[in-house]
Scaffold this active site. Structure first.
Site, PDB file in Angstrom:
ATOM      1  CE  LYS A   1      -4.034   6.003   6.037  1.00  0.00           C
ATOM      2  NZ  LYS A   1      -2.829   6.106   6.911  1.00  0.00           N
TER       3      LYS A   1
ATOM      4  CB  SER B   1       0.190   6.092   4.493  1.00  0.00           C
ATOM      5  OG  SER B   1      -0.299   5.940   5.828  1.00  0.00           O
TER       6      SER B   1
ATOM      7  CB  SER C   1       1.107   7.657   8.252  1.00  0.00           C
ATOM      8  OG  SER C   1       2.090   6.880   7.633  1.00  0.00           O
TER       9      SER C   1
END
Length: 482
Positions: free
Chosen positions: A81, A156, A180
């Site tokens: 990420k 997210s 997330s």
């Protein structure tokens, strides 16, 4: 089955047996990503592919394989990420505020993957500074759900989830502050793990809410998730929140035997009309199969769960406001050009560098720490957070695992996030963010599809540092639904 559809453990076996070589594997995945990026409705899981570097790493990995070296991730392409440090690589948290910023060191979680032979293939898209649940607040474009490109992948960590679901990586790292990892895993039909707070180092992950953040893996199946969690878990002397306790072999614990284990069903998670009928039906069917395997079903209550979303919002926004204070355009962040006094400089840097969602959370968090709301709202939220912890502690005196839907609904359409019913939004938050508030481990595993063929997720929750039972129950579910 295509090679890129295999799991980490399966592809490692093929690499080890010389049925495929690492450079060919990496090149194939990169070409698939590049081909998809030509489409108007591209998935856009990645902000950047480390093409030349990944291919060079693949050559070195193959040499190590040829020399008989055997590591659990040797030659396996993984993604990270865009809020995780990877030395000398761009890291923007999908924000204009950090445009062009390069990480000065590598996060322990990323380094542990590399130390076990992984090839980091690229950095994935995300909601700006991890603030959002659809990956639509990214400054660099939206990510689409590989299962249906008209839908969001969740957030997210939507880029990481989409990369794994689209077979653009065999696994990925994400971060989970209020669901997330688990929510996008559910929406994309893959596995996502939020370990116990303190099990995995947070160092090198851009802080959103420091008492809630946790790094974890997204994978294609439970066994891969157990493997990646084992690798990234463990004490780090530079990380004040990690505990120096042994990390079990989670893969070895996957024996499929759950006879005698007690499953808790909290009425607060099921006794509501807001859960989509398909979601409730699939989750209850899955629980029935676990019962058939010898698990005992126990009704429990988490009376303060209904306050979870409001407590989470108060705690998270206050911590966001504190953590985002460093992005002022001087210490970190966007540097506006022009003649400004100090206040104007700060204002311009933040107005241009940060999107609406992030600015709104900073403002709300700042408001909550003011004299008017600090005692009446924020301090009260901290007290309810403690009550929630006590609820879970009491529940785990009688059960081994708590099972719930990961989300009461499946992935929504792109562009509709502002149209979500507030009551449904609060309920959806309570399934996942409550777990962050009390620091427990939890994971989402695929649980069928709804009438529109969109994935449903089932969530397994255990007490702190008892990931073994979590993985064991999740694996039994996976075996029963293959």
């Amino acid at each position: 089955m295509e090679l890129n559809e295999l799991t980490i453990i399966q592809i490692r076996e093929k690499l080890k047996n010389k049925e495929i070589d690492a450079p060919t594997l990496v090149d194939s995945i990169i070409k698939n990503i590049e081909e998809d990026n030509k489409r108007d409705d591209k998935i856009y899981a990645y902000l950047e592919i480390f093409k030349e570097e990944a291919l060079e790493q693949a050559k070195k990995a193959q040499e190590r394989i040829n020399n008989g070296e055997d590591l659990p991730l040797l030659g396996v392409p993984l993604a990270i990420k865009d809020n995780l440090c990877y030395k000398d690589h761009l890291m923007t948290a999908s924000s204009k505020m950090l445009e062009g910023y390069k990480a000065p060191y590598t996060a322990p979680t990323v380094q542990r993957l590399i130390d076990n032979g992984a090839i980091i293939i690229g950095r994935t898209n995300m909601d700006e500074f991890a603030m959002g649940g659809t990956t639509e607040t990214s400054n660099y474009g939206v990510t689409r759900n590989p299962k249906n490109r008209a839908h969001v992948p969740g957030g997210s960590s939507g880029g990481s989830a989409a990369a794994v679901a689209a077979n653009f990586a065999f696994g990925a790292l994400g971060s989970d502050t209020g669901g997330s990892i688990r929510q996008p895993a559910s929406f994309c039909g893959i596995v996502g793990v939020k370990p116990t707070y303190g099990r995995v180092p947070r160092l090198g992950c851009i802080a959103m809410a420091s008492s809630l953040d946790q790094v974890g893996p997204l994978t294609k199946d439970v066994k891969d998730a157990a493997l990646m969690t084992k690798i990234i878990a463990g004490f780090d002397p530079k990380e004040s929140t990690t505990l120096n306790i042994p990390v079990p072999d989670y893969v070895a614990a996957l024996d499929g035997n759950i006879k005698g284990m007690k499953i808790g069903l909290a009425k607060e998670y099921y006794d509501t009309d807001l859960i989509a009928a398909d979601v409730k039906e699939n989750v209850m069917d899955a629980i029935g199969k676990l019962k058939d395997q010898g698990a005992e079903i126990v009704d429990i209550s988490l009376p303060n769960a209904k306050y979870g979303s409001r407590v989470y919002t108060a705690v998270m926004d206050v911590e966001v406001a504190s953590n985002m204070g460093r992005y002022d355009g001087i210490r970190y962040g966007y540097h506006p050009k022009g003649d400004f006094n100090l206040d104007e400089y700060y204002y311009t840097s933040r107005s241009v560098g940060l999107a609406f969602e992030t600015r709104a959370r900073i403002l709300f968090g700042t408001l909550m720490t003011g004299k008017r709301f600090f005692y009446s709202h924020y301090q009260h939220a901290l007290k309810v957070r403690k009550l929630m912890q006590m609820d879970f502690d009491n529940a785990f005196k009688n059960v081994d695992v708590i099972v719930s839907p990961t989300s009461p609904v499946t992935a929504g359409l792109l562009g509709t996030r502002d149209q979500t019913d507030s009551a449904l939004s609060f309920l959806a938050d309570s399934y996942v963010s409550n777990i962050n508030l009390v620091g427990l481990p939890a994971m989402s595993v695929p649980c069928g599809v709804d009438k529109n063929n969109m994935p449903i997720g089932i969530q397994f929750i255990t007490k702190q540092f008892n990931e073994v039972d979590m993985f064991r129950m999740a694996y039994a579910h996976e075996l029963a639904n293959k």
